[in-house]
Write a protein that holds these residues in place. Structure first.
Motif, PDB file in Angstrom:
ATOM      1  N   ASN A 398       0.636  -1.132  -0.060  1.00  0.00           N
ATOM      2  CA  ASN A 398       0.569  -0.254   0.078  1.00  0.00           C
ATOM      3  C   ASN A 398       0.826   1.802  -0.528  1.00  0.00           C
ATOM      4  OD1 ASN A 398      -2.421  -1.822  -0.179  1.00  0.00           O
ATOM      5  ND2 ASN A 398      -2.458  -1.514   1.995  1.00  0.00           N
ATOM      6  N   LEU A 399       1.899   1.077   0.332  1.00  0.00           N
ATOM      7  CA  LEU A 399       2.567   2.496   1.126  1.00  0.00           C
ATOM      8  C   LEU A 399       3.236   2.546  -0.808  1.00  0.00           C
ATOM      9  CD1 LEU A 399       4.402   1.586   4.172  1.00  0.00           C
ATOM     10  CD2 LEU A 399       3.337   3.530   3.601  1.00  0.00           C
ATOM     11  N   ARG A 400       3.356   1.658  -1.181  1.00  0.00           N
ATOM     12  CA  ARG A 400       4.388   1.542  -2.803  1.00  0.00           C
ATOM     13  C   ARG A 400       3.579   2.190  -3.630  1.00  0.00           C
ATOM     14  NH1 ARG A 400       6.218  -3.800  -2.522  1.00  0.00           N
ATOM     15  NH2 ARG A 400       8.108  -4.464  -2.124  1.00  0.00           N
ATOM     16  N   ASN A 401       2.176   2.250  -3.513  1.00  0.00           N
ATOM     17  CA  ASN A 401       0.794   2.113  -4.746  1.00  0.00           C
ATOM     18  C   ASN A 401       0.466   3.327  -4.346  1.00  0.00           C
ATOM     19  OD1 ASN A 401       2.015  -0.053  -6.092  1.00  0.00           O
ATOM     20  ND2 ASN A 401       0.561  -1.356  -4.747  1.00  0.00           N
ATOM     21  N   LEU A 402       0.244   4.092  -3.301  1.00  0.00           N
ATOM     22  CA  LEU A 402      -0.860   5.189  -2.603  1.00  0.00           C
ATOM     23  C   LEU A 402      -0.595   6.683  -3.499  1.00  0.00           C
ATOM     24  CD1 LEU A 402       0.847   7.685  -0.703  1.00  0.00           C
ATOM     25  CD2 LEU A 402       0.802   5.526   0.901  1.00  0.00           C
ATOM     26  N   ASP A 403      -1.528   7.427  -3.707  1.00  0.00           N
ATOM     27  CA  ASP A 403      -1.642   8.453  -4.260  1.00  0.00           C
ATOM     28  C   ASP A 403      -1.444   9.338  -3.099  1.00  0.00           C
ATOM     29  OD1 ASP A 403      -0.832   8.101  -7.363  1.00  0.00           O
ATOM     30  OD2 ASP A 403      -3.177   6.991  -6.565  1.00  0.00           O
ATOM     31  N   GLY A 404      -2.175   9.380  -1.987  1.00  0.00           N
ATOM     32  CA  GLY A 404      -2.437  10.405  -0.750  1.00  0.00           C
ATOM     33  C   GLY A 404      -2.315   9.271  -0.133  1.00  0.00           C
ATOM     34  N   ALA A 405      -2.064   9.739   1.613  1.00  0.00           N
ATOM     35  CA  ALA A 405      -2.237   9.009   2.401  1.00  0.00           C
ATOM     36  C   ALA A 405      -2.537   9.838   3.854  1.00  0.00           C
ATOM     37  CB  ALA A 405      -0.941   8.446   3.135  1.00  0.00           C
ATOM     38  N   ILE A 406      -3.661   9.234   4.398  1.00  0.00           N
ATOM     39  CA  ILE A 406      -4.422   9.543   5.570  1.00  0.00           C
ATOM     40  C   ILE A 406      -3.976   8.596   6.785  1.00  0.00           C
ATOM     41  CG2 ILE A 406      -6.351   9.824   6.919  1.00  0.00           C
ATOM     42  CD1 ILE A 406      -7.102  10.397   3.993  1.00  0.00           C
ATOM     43  N   ILE A 407      -3.965   9.482   7.781  1.00  0.00           N
ATOM     44  CA  ILE A 407      -3.923   8.391   9.258  1.00  0.00           C
ATOM     45  C   ILE A 407      -4.824   8.328  10.693  1.00  0.00           C
ATOM     46  CG2 ILE A 407      -1.955   7.696  10.899  1.00  0.00           C
ATOM     47  CD1 ILE A 407       0.653   8.815   8.879  1.00  0.00           C
ATOM     48  N   TYR A 408      -5.590   7.678  10.414  1.00  0.00           N
ATOM     49  CA  TYR A 408      -7.035   8.189  11.305  1.00  0.00           C
ATOM     50  C   TYR A 408      -6.043   7.944  12.965  1.00  0.00           C
ATOM     51  CZ  TYR A 408     -11.104   8.091  13.515  1.00  0.00           C
ATOM     52  OH  TYR A 408     -11.871   8.008  14.654  1.00  0.00           O
ATOM     53  N   LYS A 409      -6.590   8.683  13.716  1.00  0.00           N
ATOM     54  CA  LYS A 409      -6.240   9.032  15.115  1.00  0.00           C
ATOM     55  C   LYS A 409      -7.648   8.889  16.106  1.00  0.00           C
ATOM     56  CE  LYS A 409      -3.656  10.118  19.392  1.00  0.00           C
ATOM     57  NZ  LYS A 409      -5.244  10.283  20.389  1.00  0.00           N
ATOM     58  N   GLY A 410      -7.596   6.929  16.861  1.00  0.00           N
ATOM     59  CA  GLY A 410      -8.460   7.013  17.411  1.00  0.00           C
ATOM     60  C   GLY A 410      -8.208   6.769  18.817  1.00  0.00           C
ATOM     61  N   LYS A 411      -8.646   5.088  19.161  1.00  0.00           N
ATOM     62  CA  LYS A 411      -7.720   4.777  20.803  1.00  0.00           C
ATOM     63  C   LYS A 411      -6.531   4.257  20.547  1.00  0.00           C
ATOM     64  CE  LYS A 411     -12.587   1.869  20.992  1.00  0.00           C
ATOM     65  NZ  LYS A 411     -12.901   2.536  19.739  1.00  0.00           N
ATOM     66  N   VAL A 412      -6.063   4.887  19.431  1.00  0.00           N
ATOM     67  CA  VAL A 412      -4.279   4.051  19.382  1.00  0.00           C
ATOM     68  C   VAL A 412      -3.214   5.546  20.035  1.00  0.00           C
ATOM     69  CG1 VAL A 412      -4.436   3.010  17.592  1.00  0.00           C
ATOM     70  CG2 VAL A 412      -4.501   5.184  17.283  1.00  0.00           C
ATOM     71  N   ASN A 413      -2.210   5.725  20.594  1.00  0.00           N
ATOM     72  CA  ASN A 413      -1.578   6.484  21.150  1.00  0.00           C
ATOM     73  C   ASN A 413      -0.679   6.976  19.910  1.00  0.00           C
ATOM     74  OD1 ASN A 413       0.498   5.299  21.183  1.00  0.00           O
ATOM     75  ND2 ASN A 413       0.334   4.242  22.576  1.00  0.00           N
ATOM     76  N   GLU A 414      -0.098   8.503  20.520  1.00  0.00           N
ATOM     77  CA  GLU A 414       0.093   8.992  19.969  1.00  0.00           C
ATOM     78  C   GLU A 414       1.678   8.189  18.941  1.00  0.00           C
ATOM     79  OE1 GLU A 414       2.126  13.936  18.764  1.00  0.00           O
ATOM     80  OE2 GLU A 414       0.751  13.149  20.002  1.00  0.00           O
ATOM     81  N   GLN A 415       2.269   7.529  19.907  1.00  0.00           N
ATOM     82  CA  GLN A 415       3.353   7.024  18.955  1.00  0.00           C
ATOM     83  C   GLN A 415       3.146   6.209  18.352  1.00  0.00           C
ATOM     84  OE1 GLN A 415       6.257   6.923  20.282  1.00  0.00           O
ATOM     85  NE2 GLN A 415       7.125   5.407  18.366  1.00  0.00           N
ATOM     86  N   TRP A 416       2.005   5.725  17.974  1.00  0.00           N
ATOM     87  CA  TRP A 416       1.548   5.055  16.819  1.00  0.00           C
ATOM     88  C   TRP A 416       1.294   5.457  15.765  1.00  0.00           C
ATOM     89  CZ3 TRP A 416      -3.338   5.338  13.095  1.00  0.00           C
ATOM     90  CH2 TRP A 416      -3.038   4.049  12.735  1.00  0.00           C
ATOM     91  N   VAL A 417       0.568   7.234  16.025  1.00  0.00           N
ATOM     92  CA  VAL A 417       0.590   7.680  14.502  1.00  0.00           C
ATOM     93  C   VAL A 417       2.340   7.905  13.999  1.00  0.00           C
ATOM     94  CG1 VAL A 417      -0.154  10.245  13.702  1.00  0.00           C
ATOM     95  CG2 VAL A 417      -1.303   8.647  15.315  1.00  0.00           C
TER      96      VAL A 417
END
Length: 482
Positions: A398-417
């Motif tokens: 997915n990282l190879r093929n994407l054109d844009g990226a969105i990271i969703y921060k819900g229950k995860v901590n900021e280290q995951w982001v």
């Protein structure tokens, strides 16, 4: 349907006679090693039973066994009881709707195609005998942990274990037939049969391609008759988008009705397909590897190789390489990666967004994913089920093929982001060849805010979920389109 027996091994009694040194017979030794390998891949000990010629322990109809493994030898094919066991098993599975191949023939000694039982001729075989690479003679293994055994016996044992593992999973899976069809829809590659000197190398490449999700053809023994062989090879090539040919010192077997070897015929038919697809504006790639070490090649094999190198028609659509095998494998991987990127770009028309989120946030992420889709984008999402290495590989694809990226921060901590943001920075190292058009972090409602300043240097926009996240995301998508 539940089975009492995972694997039933049928054999001629003489093939399991002991040598008088308090060592188990050949078939018992084989069962022990197969059980060891299957336990590793299944994560639990399988139920494997032996059935000799006169064994009456198993059910007469053999309908309680998931997989049948006949151990083929001259004694086996001369035994009416052994042949009856094979026929009984086939009759038992004829009415099964989930009827992928459930028979795996193992060779204790070499047998020609015509010597084999008709039911088993088209199946791929697993040669478990020792072949002397210089003389071509067959010898009994005296040491199952020697270098020769590692290259021949254990390589085939690994193949057999993984192939049985896939069938056991398939039989135990409750997925509907329509869903199974989707699961097994994979890119198809024609990996041409080779001369005997490159069978191990072909096997290594086959297993590597299968681990990366490719469907490999041919998936049955090639016919001994030239006409039938050509029809099957053409059919397999029509289903494939790439063919790989390994050329070594051995010219290969010559089928009945032909003056050319199986290796030569496959290359000729693949060249014909290259010409056809070029005329039709389609795509078909050929990779031909020629061994750098051809010291023992016959004059006929040398002539065949020279013809490949100089014949314009034989080279049509082909990349010909005479390099160390590891270098060829690296080029093969690059070819497949580039094809995957090109295909992904075509499918998404340059408008794909990778929506990265954790499994715990999947339900909360759905409205955002649907909004992106309604806006005309292809959404790439992570997978959460499967082996860790496979999930990681999907993430990298997915990282190879994407054109844009969105990271969703819900229950995860900021280290995951931060880890996901770091992956975006590392994307070129994973083989990405184009810049990422747009990047953003979306925080879920009621979650801890993200410090936007800390991501500004990475060109990551932060969309606060506590505000009007939908409108902000739509604005982001409109800018992406522009």
């Amino acid at each position: 349907m539940a089975f009492d027996i995972d694997v039933l091994i049928v054999f001629a009694d003489r093939d399991n006679e002991t040598t008088g040194k308090n060592e188990p017979g050949w078939v018992s030794q084989f069962k022990k090693f197969l059980e060891l390998m299957l336990t590793q891949v299944l994560g639990e000990k399988p139920n494997i039973l032996l059935k000799g010629e006169h064994d009456l322990i198993t059910a007469p109809k053999l309908d309680n066994a998931a997989v049948l493994v006949p151990v083929l030898s001259r004694d086996f094919i001369q035994s009416g009881h052994c042949l009856d066991h094979v026929e009984t098993f086939y009759k038992a599975i004829e009415s099964n709707t989930k009827n992928r191949n459930r028979v795996f023939k193992v060779f204790r000694t070499p047998l020609s195609l015509h010597e084999q039982p008709p039911r088993l001729r088209e199946l791929l075989g697993y040669e478990m005998y020792q072949l002397d690479p210089d003389s071509g003679e067959i010898r009994e293994y005296t040491d199952y942990f020697s270098t020769e055994a590692e290259r021949q016996y254990w390589m085939k044992m690994v193949d057999l274990a993984y192939d049985i593992y896939e069938i056991l999973l398939f039989l135990k899976d409750s997925t509907s037939p329509a869903e199974v069809k989707t699961i097994y829809k994979r890119k198809t590659i024609y990996l041409a049969e080779t001369g005997h000197d490159l069978s191990v190398q072909r096997n290594i490449i086959k297993r590597e391609l299968q681990r990366h999700g490719y469907n490999i053809l041919p998936n049955q023994t090639l016919p001994a008759n030239a006409g039938d062989l050509e029809r099957l090879v053409r059919k397999n090539l029509d289903e494939s988008s790439l063919s790989i040919h390994l050329i070594g010192s051995a010219y290969g077997e010559i089928p009945e009705g032909s003056e050319k070897s199986v290796v030569d015929i496959q290359n000729k038919l693949a060249a014909e397909k290259s010409i056809q697809v070029k005329e039709n504006g389609q795509e078909f790639t050929r990779l031909i590897w020629i061994s750098p070490n051809l010291t023992h090649a016959s004059e006929r094999q040398k002539s065949f190789i020279e013809n490949i190198k100089r014949d314009v028609e034989a080279q049509e659509g082909a990349e010909i390489l005479q390099t160390p095998l590891e270098d060829f494998k690296n080029i093969m991987r690059e070819e497949l990666e580039e094809a995957g990127e090109k295909r992904a770009s075509t499918e998404t028309r340059g408008r794909s967004i990778y929506f990265m989120h954790d499994k715990a946030d999947h339900n909360e992420a759905k409205p955002f994913i649907e909004l992106i889709q309604r806006s005309g984008f292809e959404v790439l999402i992570p997978e959460f089920e499967g082996e860790l290495l496979e999930l990681r590989q999907k993430h990298i694809d997915n990282l190879r093929n994407l054109d844009g990226a969105i990271i969703y921060k819900g229950k995860v901590n900021e280290q995951w982001v931060r880890m996901k943001a770091l992956d975006l920075l590392k994307a070129p190292g994973f083989g990405r060849k184009k810049p990422i058009v747009a990047k953003a972090i979306v925080t879920g409602a009621g979650t801890t805010a993200v410090n936007a300043d800390s991501y500004r240097s990475q060109n990551l926009r932060v969309i606060d979920g506590s505000q009007n996240a939908t409108e902000s995301l739509q604005n982001f998508l409109q800018e992406f389109k522009a």
